[in-house]
Design a protein around this motif. Structure first.
Motif, PDB file in Angstrom:
ATOM      1  N   UNK A   1       1.358  -1.440   0.206  1.00  0.00           N
ATOM      2  CA  UNK A   1       0.397  -0.417  -0.130  1.00  0.00           C
ATOM      3  C   UNK A   1       0.823   1.489   0.180  1.00  0.00           C
ATOM      4  N   UNK A   2       1.681   1.266   1.023  1.00  0.00           N
ATOM      5  CA  UNK A   2       2.959   2.033   0.961  1.00  0.00           C
ATOM      6  C   UNK A   2       3.018   2.807   0.170  1.00  0.00           C
ATOM      7  N   UNK A   3       3.892   1.596  -1.148  1.00  0.00           N
ATOM      8  CA  UNK A   3       4.171   1.624  -2.644  1.00  0.00           C
ATOM      9  C   UNK A   3       3.220   2.518  -3.698  1.00  0.00           C
ATOM     10  N   UNK A   4       2.245   1.732  -3.783  1.00  0.00           N
ATOM     11  CA  UNK A   4       1.174   1.764  -4.441  1.00  0.00           C
ATOM     12  C   UNK A   4       0.578   3.585  -4.235  1.00  0.00           C
ATOM     13  N   UNK A   5       0.820   3.894  -2.877  1.00  0.00           N
ATOM     14  CA  UNK A   5       0.398   5.615  -2.814  1.00  0.00           C
ATOM     15  C   UNK A   5       0.728   6.433  -3.072  1.00  0.00           C
ATOM     16  N   UNK A   6       1.823   5.826  -2.384  1.00  0.00           N
ATOM     17  CA  UNK A   6       3.272   6.883  -2.444  1.00  0.00           C
ATOM     18  C   UNK A   6       3.927   7.563  -3.898  1.00  0.00           C
ATOM     19  N   UNK A   7       3.749   6.575  -4.927  1.00  0.00           N
ATOM     20  CA  UNK A   7       4.054   6.802  -6.522  1.00  0.00           C
ATOM     21  C   UNK A   7       2.531   7.167  -6.963  1.00  0.00           C
ATOM     22  N   UNK A   8       1.340   6.656  -6.805  1.00  0.00           N
ATOM     23  CA  UNK A   8       0.087   7.923  -6.779  1.00  0.00           C
ATOM     24  C   UNK A   8       0.314   9.382  -6.537  1.00  0.00           C
ATOM     25  N   UNK A   9       1.317   9.543  -5.263  1.00  0.00           N
ATOM     26  CA  UNK A   9       0.864  10.973  -4.917  1.00  0.00           C
ATOM     27  C   UNK A   9       2.429  11.463  -5.263  1.00  0.00           C
ATOM     28  N   UNK A  10       3.629  10.957  -6.261  1.00  0.00           N
ATOM     29  CA  UNK A  10       4.062  11.841  -6.451  1.00  0.00           C
ATOM     30  C   UNK A  10       3.743  12.308  -8.165  1.00  0.00           C
ATOM     31  N   UNK A  11       2.998  10.842  -9.115  1.00  0.00           N
ATOM     32  CA  UNK A  11       2.005  11.473 -10.123  1.00  0.00           C
ATOM     33  C   UNK A  11       0.969  12.586 -10.162  1.00  0.00           C
ATOM     34  N   UNK A  12       0.462  12.488  -9.008  1.00  0.00           N
ATOM     35  CA  UNK A  12      -0.607  13.550  -9.189  1.00  0.00           C
ATOM     36  C   UNK A  12      -0.061  15.029  -8.827  1.00  0.00           C
TER      37      UNK A  12
ATOM     38  N   UNK B   1       8.117  10.201  -4.399  1.00  0.00           N
ATOM     39  CA  UNK B   1       8.335   9.458  -5.243  1.00  0.00           C
ATOM     40  C   UNK B   1       9.930   8.216  -4.228  1.00  0.00           C
ATOM     41  N   UNK B   2      10.914   8.751  -3.897  1.00  0.00           N
ATOM     42  CA  UNK B   2      11.042   8.357  -2.278  1.00  0.00           C
ATOM     43  C   UNK B   2      10.984   7.780  -1.276  1.00  0.00           C
ATOM     44  N   UNK B   3       9.627   7.953  -0.896  1.00  0.00           N
ATOM     45  CA  UNK B   3       8.705   6.798  -0.550  1.00  0.00           C
ATOM     46  C   UNK B   3       8.212   5.839  -1.239  1.00  0.00           C
ATOM     47  N   UNK B   4       7.976   5.704  -2.422  1.00  0.00           N
ATOM     48  CA  UNK B   4       7.441   4.862  -2.818  1.00  0.00           C
ATOM     49  C   UNK B   4       8.972   3.936  -3.709  1.00  0.00           C
ATOM     50  N   UNK B   5      10.388   4.470  -3.055  1.00  0.00           N
ATOM     51  CA  UNK B   5      11.216   3.924  -3.955  1.00  0.00           C
ATOM     52  C   UNK B   5      11.352   3.169  -2.484  1.00  0.00           C
ATOM     53  N   UNK B   6      11.901   3.850  -1.430  1.00  0.00           N
ATOM     54  CA  UNK B   6      12.400   3.223   0.115  1.00  0.00           C
ATOM     55  C   UNK B   6      11.104   1.930   0.354  1.00  0.00           C
ATOM     56  N   UNK B   7      10.345   2.430   0.100  1.00  0.00           N
ATOM     57  CA  UNK B   7       9.082   1.387   0.252  1.00  0.00           C
ATOM     58  C   UNK B   7       9.068   0.085  -0.488  1.00  0.00           C
ATOM     59  N   UNK B   8       8.990  -0.122  -1.861  1.00  0.00           N
ATOM     60  CA  UNK B   8       9.723  -1.088  -2.389  1.00  0.00           C
ATOM     61  C   UNK B   8      10.633  -2.022  -1.760  1.00  0.00           C
ATOM     62  N   UNK B   9      11.730  -1.274  -1.447  1.00  0.00           N
ATOM     63  CA  UNK B   9      13.103  -2.063  -1.207  1.00  0.00           C
ATOM     64  C   UNK B   9      12.647  -2.498  -0.031  1.00  0.00           C
ATOM     65  N   UNK B  10      11.952  -1.567   1.143  1.00  0.00           N
ATOM     66  CA  UNK B  10      11.275  -2.903   2.093  1.00  0.00           C
ATOM     67  C   UNK B  10      11.016  -4.124   1.754  1.00  0.00           C
TER      68      UNK B  10
END
Length: 234
Positions: free
Chosen positions: A108-119, A163-172
């Motif tokens: 959820x963190x990966x998806x939501x953070x990527x969504x906000x980066x796009x928005x 985008x950084x939050x999405x990347x860190x969540x993907x790393x996790x």
């Protein structure tokens, strides 16, 4: 075993350490994104509406386009709430014992953070475009110019913080789970022990009628090492 983790957090049940929590990269990025959302919301809500000297009704500073100001205010307020929600989730995350629930939270963190980066990318392009085509006649006193530029600037920065939050969540997420420390489904140990069937030691072979003690010999033979077991003397 101390360093083993599941999706970026240790085994459930540990004490909360605020110092370690605020030093985590994802926590820092969330706080920065939270501050950016406040700046964007405040700039547009406070100084984003102006009027001409002979007008009473106020219009959006971005090319008198109400949609631009509404977009910025909505994005700023929702990003503020989203950051608060994920900060609360980060505090509770180490207490989640189920690996499946941790996986859902990280995804959820990966998806939501990527969504906000796009928005925020869309918002930056929208606000920058409307500010570029704004006529000087609509704002002869140059009111709110700094606030408008600040909203555009922090919208641009928000692209990278989310985008950084999405990347860190993907790393996790890539870290996965350690099966040695965590189980997919939690089971109460007392219930697990109560549900296990009881078997007597040695079964029915302890005594064999008419065998002359042959059952005892069979029992000893089961632990003489020939069957893959080790003899245990009590």
């Amino acid at each position: 075993m101390e360093g083993m983790q599941a999706y970026g957090a240790g085994k459930a049940g540990g004490a909360f350490d605020p110092v370690t929590f605020f030093q985590q990269p994802q926590t820092i990025l969330r706080i920065v994104s939270w501050l950016f959302s406040i700046v964007i919301f405040g700039c547009i809500a406070n100084e984003g509406y102006i009027n001409r000297p002979k007008e009473i009704e106020e219009y959006c500073i971005f090319n008198r386009n109400q949609n631009a100001c509404n977009y910025g205010v909505f994005m700023g307020s929702m990003a503020f709430l989203c950051c608060m929600a994920f900060l609360a989730l980060d505090v509770y995350f180490p207490q989640i014992s189920s690996v499946k629930d941790r996986k859902k939270a990280v995804l959820a963190d990966v998806g939501v953070s990527a969504f906000w980066s796009f928005m925020w990318f869309v918002g930056f392009c929208f606000l920058a475009n409307q500010w570029q085509v704004t006529s000087l006649e609509d704002n002869p006193l140059r009111e709110g110019g700094d606030a408008a530029r600040a909203a555009i600037t922090f919208s641009f920065f928000s692209i990278f913080t989310w985008a950084g939050q999405s990347f860190l969540a993907f790393q996790r997420y890539k870290l996965g789970a350690d099966s040695a420390l965590f189980s997919q489904e939690y089971m109460d140990p007392s219930q697990d022990a109560a549900g296990a069937p009881y078997t007597s030691f040695g079964g029915d072979d302890l005594e064999s009628p008419g065998g002359g003690g042959g059952g005892q010999a069979n029992s000893d033979g089961a632990f003489d090492g020939t069957g893959g077991y080790q003899r245990q003397d009590y």
